[in-house]
Design a protein around this motif. Structure first.
Motif, mmCIF file in Angstrom:
data_model
loop_
_atom_site.group_PDB
_atom_site.id
_atom_site.type_symbol
_atom_site.label_atom_id
_atom_site.label_comp_id
_atom_site.label_asym_id
_atom_site.label_seq_id
_atom_site.Cartn_x
_atom_site.Cartn_y
_atom_site.Cartn_z
ATOM 1 N N GLU A 133 0.800 -1.236 0.146
ATOM 2 C CA GLU A 133 -0.085 -0.055 0.127
ATOM 3 C C GLU A 133 1.085 1.309 0.092
ATOM 4 O OE1 GLU A 133 -3.734 -0.382 2.481
ATOM 5 O OE2 GLU A 133 -2.362 -1.747 3.543
ATOM 6 N N PRO A 134 0.423 2.405 -0.675
ATOM 7 C CA PRO A 134 1.457 3.412 -1.101
ATOM 8 C C PRO A 134 1.541 4.105 0.446
ATOM 9 C CG PRO A 134 -0.609 3.842 -2.068
ATOM 10 C CD PRO A 134 -0.624 2.300 -1.645
ATOM 11 N N ILE A 135 2.730 5.027 0.673
ATOM 12 C CA ILE A 135 3.058 5.958 1.648
ATOM 13 C C ILE A 135 3.081 7.275 1.191
ATOM 14 C CG2 ILE A 135 4.802 6.615 3.206
ATOM 15 C CD1 ILE A 135 5.390 3.780 3.631
ATOM 16 N N VAL A 136 2.413 8.372 1.846
ATOM 17 C CA VAL A 136 2.446 9.443 1.602
ATOM 18 C C VAL A 136 2.894 10.578 2.640
ATOM 19 C CG1 VAL A 136 1.022 11.522 0.591
ATOM 20 C CG2 VAL A 136 0.546 9.342 -0.129
ATOM 21 N N ILE A 137 3.998 11.156 2.246
ATOM 22 C CA ILE A 137 4.566 12.120 3.181
ATOM 23 C C ILE A 137 4.244 13.491 2.794
ATOM 24 C CG2 ILE A 137 6.618 12.774 4.682
ATOM 25 C CD1 ILE A 137 7.501 10.031 4.400
ATOM 26 N N GLU A 138 3.453 14.377 3.404
ATOM 27 C CA GLU A 138 3.176 15.443 3.049
ATOM 28 C C GLU A 138 4.293 16.750 3.118
ATOM 29 O OE1 GLU A 138 -0.796 16.511 4.405
ATOM 30 O OE2 GLU A 138 -1.530 14.833 3.320
ATOM 31 N N ASP A 139 4.157 18.009 2.804
ATOM 32 C CA ASP A 139 4.927 18.824 2.912
ATOM 33 C C ASP A 139 5.615 19.143 4.363
ATOM 34 O OD1 ASP A 139 4.527 19.095 0.262
ATOM 35 O OD2 ASP A 139 3.741 20.932 0.345
ATOM 36 N N LYS A 140 6.832 19.386 4.608
ATOM 37 C CA LYS A 140 7.275 20.013 5.823
ATOM 38 C C LYS A 140 7.411 18.944 7.119
ATOM 39 C CE LYS A 140 6.681 24.669 4.388
ATOM 40 N NZ LYS A 140 7.956 24.920 3.816
ATOM 41 N N VAL A 141 7.418 17.813 6.732
ATOM 42 C CA VAL A 141 7.359 16.902 7.844
ATOM 43 C C VAL A 141 8.736 16.398 8.131
ATOM 44 C CG1 VAL A 141 7.147 14.636 8.088
ATOM 45 C CG2 VAL A 141 5.320 15.699 6.938
ATOM 46 N N TRP A 142 8.884 16.328 9.403
ATOM 47 C CA TRP A 142 10.270 15.563 9.994
ATOM 48 C C TRP A 142 10.208 14.348 10.862
ATOM 49 C CZ3 TRP A 142 12.716 18.215 15.026
ATOM 50 C CH2 TRP A 142 13.769 17.616 15.487
ATOM 51 N N ILE A 143 10.874 13.266 10.115
ATOM 52 C CA ILE A 143 10.737 12.086 10.904
ATOM 53 C C ILE A 143 12.261 11.879 11.462
ATOM 54 C CG2 ILE A 143 10.564 9.873 10.150
ATOM 55 C CD1 ILE A 143 8.991 10.619 7.865
ATOM 56 N N GLY A 144 12.331 11.315 12.727
ATOM 57 C CA GLY A 144 13.383 11.266 13.470
ATOM 58 C C GLY A 144 14.017 10.062 13.197
ATOM 59 N N SER A 145 15.130 9.844 14.020
ATOM 60 C CA SER A 145 16.139 8.555 13.468
ATOM 61 C C SER A 145 15.485 7.268 13.893
ATOM 62 C CB SER A 145 17.285 8.864 14.600
ATOM 63 O OG SER A 145 18.198 9.889 14.146
ATOM 64 N N ASN A 146 15.656 6.494 13.308
ATOM 65 C CA ASN A 146 15.273 4.932 13.423
ATOM 66 C C ASN A 146 13.860 4.672 13.284
ATOM 67 O OD1 ASN A 146 17.958 3.313 13.965
ATOM 68 N ND2 ASN A 146 18.161 5.196 15.310
ATOM 69 N N ALA A 147 12.844 5.597 12.677
ATOM 70 C CA ALA A 147 11.551 5.392 12.888
ATOM 71 C C ALA A 147 11.129 4.531 11.644
ATOM 72 C CB ALA A 147 10.947 6.791 12.544
ATOM 73 N N VAL A 148 10.228 3.972 11.593
ATOM 74 C CA VAL A 148 9.476 3.051 10.366
ATOM 75 C C VAL A 148 8.108 3.368 10.270
ATOM 76 C CG1 VAL A 148 9.158 0.661 10.086
ATOM 77 C CG2 VAL A 148 10.902 0.910 11.398
ATOM 78 N N VAL A 149 8.177 3.591 8.941
ATOM 79 C CA VAL A 149 6.584 3.955 8.426
ATOM 80 C C VAL A 149 5.978 2.731 7.722
ATOM 81 C CG1 VAL A 149 5.237 5.594 7.164
ATOM 82 C CG2 VAL A 149 7.348 6.438 8.322
ATOM 83 N N LEU A 150 4.829 2.122 8.023
ATOM 84 C CA LEU A 150 4.439 1.040 7.460
ATOM 85 C C LEU A 150 3.388 1.284 6.375
ATOM 86 C CD1 LEU A 150 3.831 -0.762 10.772
ATOM 87 C CD2 LEU A 150 5.793 -0.920 9.437
ATOM 88 N N PRO A 151 2.942 0.291 5.735
ATOM 89 C CA PRO A 151 2.027 0.480 4.363
ATOM 90 C C PRO A 151 0.986 1.207 4.892
ATOM 91 C CG PRO A 151 3.026 -1.794 4.637
ATOM 92 C CD PRO A 151 3.387 -1.116 6.022
ATOM 93 N N GLY A 152 0.595 2.167 3.712
ATOM 94 C CA GLY A 152 -0.634 2.843 3.715
ATOM 95 C C GLY A 152 -0.647 4.090 4.347
ATOM 96 N N VAL A 153 0.320 4.353 5.159
ATOM 97 C CA VAL A 153 0.350 5.369 5.909
ATOM 98 C C VAL A 153 0.597 6.950 5.292
ATOM 99 C CG1 VAL A 153 1.578 6.659 7.742
ATOM 100 C CG2 VAL A 153 1.189 4.449 8.180
#
Length: 210
Positions: A133-153
């Motif tokens: 399932e696709p992932i979408v990260i919108e503008d100006k997001v900050w994701i910290g170290s060692n994070a995991v983003v799973l399907p469809g988020v």
């Protein structure tokens, strides 16, 4: 595999249904593994060469993009990145389907964005059975170290995801979200305009460095 069969497999993938490695083998030509290897071994002084390779690798890429090697991707061609992106070392894209990243996004070291999971029952994992399932990260997001983003988020505009978080559900815009599983901790407000500024105070440290 016939064109009709390929279309049927692609339709199943698009619906988030289970498919196998053999069924998806016709997509192998879209993998950019050699170019990714070359990018990861290009000296820092060869900025133009890195940019040229990144354009070859990704489905689309904006201006002023920084992606520090090494990075890893199953395909590369299913990743779409906007302007003013910063990705730190060891960023992994499991991009069996689209990963779309907006403008002004910052991603810290050793983050994984994975569009693909596997069925719970072992018999359904034969031939590497999986769903995507696709992932979408919108503008100006900050994701910290060692994070995991799973399907469809989908991670909403301006949000911050704390270091080490496992993001299994959508994150609303302009929020700080942390934890395993990742949950919204609070809204981002005008008070945050003064944090880390001269005379300001720091309410929390939600992430690792970008």
């Amino acid at each position: 595999m016939t064109d009709a069969h390929e279309e049927e497999v692609l339709a199943r993938i698009a619906k988030g249904l289970v498919y196998t490695e053999s069924e998806a083998a016709f997509q192998a030509s879209r993998r950019r593994t050699d170019q990714i290897f070359a990018y990861n071994h290009t000296p820092p002084s060869e900025a133009d060469r890195r940019r040229s390779l990144l354009v070859e690798i990704l489905g689309s890429v904006g201006e002023r993009t920084v992606l520090l090697p090494p990075f890893h991707a199953g395909f590369g061609s299913n990743v779409h990145i906007g302007d003013d992106f910063f990705g730190n070392v060891n960023l992994t894209f499991v991009d069996d389907v689209d990963i779309r990243i907006g403008d002004g996004v910052m991603i810290a070291p050793s983050v994984t964005l994975t569009t693909t999971g596997h069925p719970v029952h072992p018999s359904r994992r034969a031939d590497f059975g999986r769903f995507s399932e696709p992932i979408v990260i919108e503008d100006k997001v900050w994701i910290g170290s060692n994070a995991v983003v799973l399907p469809g988020v989908r991670i909403g505009h301006g949000s911050v995801v704390g270091a080490g978080s496992v993001v299994s559900r959508d994150i609303p815009p302009m929020t700080v979200a942390v934890g395993t599983p990742c949950r919204v901790l609070r809204a981002i407000t005008d008070e945050d305009l003064t944090t880390r500024a001269q005379g300001g105070t720091t309410r929390m440290r939600p992430t690792g460095s970008a």
